[in-house]
Design a protein around this motif. Structure first.
Motif, PDB file in Angstrom:
ATOM      1  N   HIS A  20       0.827  -1.211   0.000  1.00 19.38           N
ATOM      2  CA  HIS A  20       0.000   0.000   0.000  1.00 19.38           C
ATOM      3  C   HIS A  20       0.860   1.260   0.000  1.00 19.38           C
ATOM      4  N   ARG A  24       0.669   4.051  -2.902  1.00 18.25           N
ATOM      5  CA  ARG A  24       0.332   5.446  -2.591  1.00 18.25           C
ATOM      6  C   ARG A  24       1.417   6.404  -3.079  1.00 18.25           C
ATOM      7  N   GLU A  28       1.116   9.216  -6.039  1.00 16.61           N
ATOM      8  CA  GLU A  28       1.441  10.607  -5.739  1.00 16.61           C
ATOM      9  C   GLU A  28       2.448  11.165  -6.750  1.00 16.61           C
TER      10      GLU A  28
END
Length: 166
Positions: A20, A24, A28
């Motif tokens: 995760h 993420r 980004e």
């Protein structure tokens, strides 16, 4: 039901957390680049086409490499073609057979993805010595080997491992 032993370190949750965290951070960075974010499966397929550009790649190769059904690949390929990431080209001698190739948009998207992954990788390993990194990778290989049922998944060698770039 077994209650967790608070003194024991569990591997599974750590892997889930790291997955995760990578996703993420990758998302980004891709957004900061101002790029449209293709789905993870689209990115894997584009990476496969990118790294295999000297070979003719067909839908059946995608099916075998990623161990997914013909209908799933058909849907993915149609959507990727619609979005302009790939094109299907007829092959001499068999009009039904279509070679898959990256379009300039697909190539650019793939190169942005590679750049974003390089950034995430650099962030992830900062502060690790070469010895620590090699130990970690060796441990991951052992865990993958332990968890891979040889007769269940003959394509495990094709699953996303760092040395394949996908």
């Amino acid at each position: 039901m077994r209650l967790p032993d608070e003194t024991r370190a569990f591997v599974g949750p750590r892997f889930k957390y790291l997955t995760h965290a990578f996703t993420r951070k990758f998302t980004e960075i891709v957004r900061e680049m101002g790029a449209e974010e293709p789905s993870m499966m689209h990115s894997h397929i584009m990476g496969y086409l990118y790294w295999s550009e000297k070979e003719d790649i067909f839908q059946r190769d995608i099916e075998e490499t990623f161990n997914i059904t013909r209908s799933s690949v058909t849907g993915l390929v149609k959507l990727m073609e619609k979005k302009g990431y790939i094109s299907r080209q007829s092959v001499e001698g068999d009009a039904r057979l279509k070679k898959l190739t990256l379009t300039p948009l697909g190539r650019a998207s793939c190169e942005r993805t590679i750049a974003a992954m390089d950034q995430v990788e650099s962030l992830a390993i900062q502060g690790l010595s070469e010895e620590q990194l090699q130990t970690f990778l060796s441990i991951c290989d052992i865990i993958q080997e332990n968890l891979t049922d040889k007769k269940e998944c003959i394509h495990a060698k094709n699953h996303c491992v760092p040395n394949q770039g996908i």
